[in-house]
Design a protein around this motif. Structure first.
Motif, mmCIF file in Angstrom:
data_model
loop_
_atom_site.group_PDB
_atom_site.id
_atom_site.type_symbol
_atom_site.label_atom_id
_atom_site.label_comp_id
_atom_site.label_asym_id
_atom_site.label_seq_id
_atom_site.Cartn_x
_atom_site.Cartn_y
_atom_site.Cartn_z
ATOM 1 N N ARG A 30 48.313 38.287 37.804
ATOM 2 C CA ARG A 30 47.456 38.904 36.785
ATOM 3 C C ARG A 30 47.522 38.126 35.469
ATOM 4 N N ILE A 31 48.731 37.691 35.100
ATOM 5 C CA ILE A 31 48.895 36.909 33.875
ATOM 6 C C ILE A 31 48.123 35.602 33.974
ATOM 7 N N LYS A 32 48.157 34.999 35.150
ATOM 8 C CA LYS A 32 47.454 33.726 35.350
ATOM 9 C C LYS A 32 45.958 33.888 35.103
ATOM 10 N N VAL A 33 45.362 34.926 35.676
ATOM 11 C CA VAL A 33 43.927 35.153 35.512
ATOM 12 C C VAL A 33 43.608 35.548 34.070
ATOM 13 N N ALA A 34 44.461 36.425 33.487
ATOM 14 C CA ALA A 34 44.220 36.862 32.112
ATOM 15 C C ALA A 34 44.306 35.696 31.133
ATOM 16 N N GLY A 35 45.260 34.755 31.400
ATOM 17 C CA GLY A 35 45.385 33.597 30.537
ATOM 18 C C GLY A 35 44.145 32.726 30.557
ATOM 19 N N LEU A 36 43.577 32.563 31.748
ATOM 20 C CA LEU A 36 42.357 31.752 31.863
ATOM 21 C C LEU A 36 41.173 32.419 31.175
ATOM 22 N N LEU A 37 41.121 33.742 31.215
ATOM 23 C CA LEU A 37 39.948 34.469 30.709
ATOM 24 C C LEU A 37 40.142 35.041 29.309
ATOM 25 N N HIS A 38 41.306 34.791 28.670
ATOM 26 C CA HIS A 38 41.594 35.522 27.437
ATOM 27 C C HIS A 38 40.584 35.230 26.325
ATOM 28 N N ASP A 39 39.953 34.050 26.336
ATOM 29 C CA ASP A 39 38.969 33.716 25.292
ATOM 30 C C ASP A 39 37.531 33.731 25.804
ATOM 31 N N ILE A 40 37.291 34.436 26.932
ATOM 32 C CA ILE A 40 35.942 34.454 27.491
ATOM 33 C C ILE A 40 34.935 35.063 26.522
ATOM 34 N N GLY A 41 35.432 35.925 25.624
ATOM 35 C CA GLY A 41 34.545 36.573 24.650
ATOM 36 C C GLY A 41 33.921 35.593 23.664
ATOM 37 N N LYS A 42 34.466 34.374 23.582
ATOM 38 C CA LYS A 42 33.897 33.387 22.666
ATOM 39 C C LYS A 42 32.511 32.917 23.101
ATOM 40 N N ILE A 43 32.125 33.316 24.321
ATOM 41 C CA ILE A 43 30.750 33.058 24.755
ATOM 42 C C ILE A 43 29.777 33.709 23.792
#
Length: 595
Positions: free
Chosen positions: A431-444
């Motif tokens: 879960r941490i691995k996926v969250a780390g990759l997506l943590h800045d997805i909101g910058k879209i």
């Protein structure tokens, strides 16, 4: 009624035997038949003998219990009366000396001559003796510690007050000192010399009383001495002192045998009162010990029964194994299959119905195994595809700003390492691995001008940048499978002291996954080159993060991060071209830090 031989024969051939053989295993059926034929006569004869032995046993138990409990109760009563007489002798000494002296003078004289100390040396059963008048003069002697004396004084105060008020002798029920696991009985006597009033009080240690009991118990017998509430104040096994036993049935059945349970054991017991004291003596013996000889007789019966059926059993087992073993092998195979072991096969050779069934089972398992392997392959493929997709998405987001390229992947690696040092399991690390990759997805959803601005953001721009955690959360919210992961996306800019955003959570309110990413995000941001700062020295950044433990970051997460850093876990991630600018300060997020 005329006997219908045809119906009886049909009953034997179909219903009765069919039901038995379909309900029980072949081996069991043959064994039961052999045992019934061999054992029934033996059981009937021995049953009668065992009943006679049990009756005689109960008569003997009643007599033994009654005798033992009476002897212990009688000795206890005599011993306590001896204690009373010894206290009376001290009282007589005081009164004898009172002819020419006041009570305070007598107390001083007794203390000076060590009279009470000498008395206790000759009376080891007494732990504490006290002579005290109403004016505060007192003398005492101890056979115990001063800590115990203080505890005894607390208990004695009430009895001394009552004795002085009522001007009569007072004998206490057994008093338990919890902290010392000891029971005491207090004897308090009024002493009046002229106009002076006082008391003499002694504390008898019940352990010493019971240690002097001279009753020799038969093998297996035990005794308890209990107060009227059922508290155990003395026992053959002294570790039981302080425990409780339900004495309701004993009070109703004095001197009669009682069948009860104590400490998880079934017992045979009896009880007797200690005359003049609020105590009872309970003698008991485990039923298993009491019935040892009856049990021996039963064992002999079983032994002879086993010998009687042994020959018939061997023959029935030999015949039944030919059927039972192949069936049992199939049962073992199906049990392993039910535990997802699809590589197992039934190994039965032959051409009968059991062999055909085994071949059908093997064929079915082979097909299931192939299907499971295909499913596992698809699951692994989908997992790789999912990770690759979100990795590419994270890279695309990072690529919007040349200075943050690779940021999400580095944050992911740092977060996973911290998670390992926190002892998280494989599911939590994934879960941490996926969250780390997506943590800045909101910058879209953030304007490129803000993302690529080569300097510190204005207050308005920073407020816009602060929206990216919520934007990312809303993007991922429809995906239920990412519910736990989405917490890391939404809350990775929250701070331990509640000064973060978007909701100002503090402490344990912030999900652990977000607390981990927050530390990893800060470390990568500060050790990477940005348009508004040069990369800082990693050790300097580590120290700064430690300074903010308990303020911005979770102390436990920071401790794991520091341990991983000091172990060299992040060496491969650090850019060797970063400057040694260790004089820079951590830039406060509310000053315009874009991470």
């Amino acid at each position: 009624m005329k006997f219908n031989e045809e119906k009886f024969d049909r009953f034997l051939k179909l219903e009765f035997f069919k039901k038995i053989f379909l309900t029980y295993s072949i081996k069991k059926v043959l064994l039961v038949i052999a045992i019934i034929l061999a054992v029934i006569p033996l059981i009937i004869s021995d049953f009668i003998l065992i009943k006679i032995a049990e009756k005689n046993l109960l008569l003997n138990q009643r007599q033994t219990h009654t005798t033992i409990s009476w002897l212990i109760a009688n000795q206890t009563e005599k011993f306590l009366k001896i204690m009373e007489s010894k206290v009376e002798s001290v009282k007589t000494t005081i009164l004898f000396n009172s002819i020419d002296s006041s009570l305070p003078d007598i107390i001083s004289l007794l203390d000076e001559r060590k009279t009470l100390v000498d008395f206790l040396e000759n009376t080891p059963e007494i732990d504490y003796i006290l002579i005290k008048d109403t004016q505060g003069h007192q003398a005492f002697a101890l056979n115990t510690s001063f800590d115990t004396k203080n505890a005894l004084d607390e208990k004695l105060d009430l009895y001394i007050i009552n004795c002085l008020h009522e001007n009569r002798e007072i004998k206490s029920p057994p008093i338990f000192l919890n902290q010392y696991f000891k029971y005491y009985i207090f004897f308090v006597y009024p002493v009046n010399v002229g106009n002076n009033r006082g008391v003499i009080a002694i504390a008898v240690n019940m352990d010493n009383v019971f240690a002097n009991l001279k009753v020799k118990l038969p093998t297996g017998y035990n005794f308890l001495i209990v107060d009227k509430e059922g508290s155990i104040i003395g026992a053959k096994n002294t570790t039981l002192v302080g425990d409780k036993i339900d004495i309701t049935v004993f009070n109703k059945e004095q001197n009669n045998l009682i069948f009860d349970e104590f400490q998880g054991q079934k017992i045979i017991a009896s009880s007797s009162f200690v005359p003049g004291f609020d105590m009872s003596v309970i003698t008991y013996i485990p039923r298993e010990t009491a019935y040892k000889y009856v049990k021996k007789m039963k064992t002999q019966t079983i032994t002879f029964g086993i010998l009687a059926v042994l020959f018939a059993s061997i023959l029935s087992i030999f015949l039944s194994n030919a059927f039972h073993e192949p069936i049992n092998d199939l049962i073992n195979v199906t049990e392993k299959i039910s535990k997802r072991n699809f590589s197992v096969r039934a190994n039965i050779v032959g051409s009968n119905e059991i062999t055909v069934l085994a071949k059908r089972i093997n064929f079915t398992v082979e097909e299931i195994e192939k299907y499971i392997k295909r499913l596992e392959s698809l699951i692994r493929y989908n997992k790789r595809l999912f990770i690759s997709t979100i990795t590419a998405l994270a890279a695309a987001i990072d690529a919007k700003d040349e200075y943050t390229r690779g940021h999400s992947e580095r944050v992911t690696k740092i977060s996973v390492i911290i998670g390992k040092y926190l002892g998280l399991n494989a599911i939590e690390l994934e879960r941490i691995k996926v969250a780390g990759l997506l943590h800045d997805i909101g910058k879209i959803g953030i304007d490129d001008k803000i993302l690529r601005k080569p300097g510190i953001l204005t207050a308005e721009e920073f407020e816009e940048m602060k929206k990216h955690p919520v934007i990312g959360y809303n993007i991922l919210a429809p995906i239920k499978e990412l519910k736990e992961i989405n917490k890391g996306v939404k809350y990775h800019h929250e701070k331990w002291d509640g000064s973060g955003y978007p909701e100002g959570l503090k402490g344990e309110q912030i999900p652990l996954i977000a607390r981990i990413i927050a530390v990893a995000d800060t470390f990568d941001a500060m050790t990477s080159r940005r348009p508004y700062q040069d990369p800082m020295d990693p050790e300097f950044v580590r120290d700064k993060i430690m300074d903010f433990a308990g303020i911005r970051y979770d102390r436990r997460v920071v401790a794991a991060f520091v341990k991983a850093f000091n172990s060299g876990e992040f060496n491969e991630l650090l850019n060797v071209d970063k400057d040694d600018n260790n004089e820079s300060e951590i830039k406060d997020n509310n000053k315009g830090d874009k991470e």
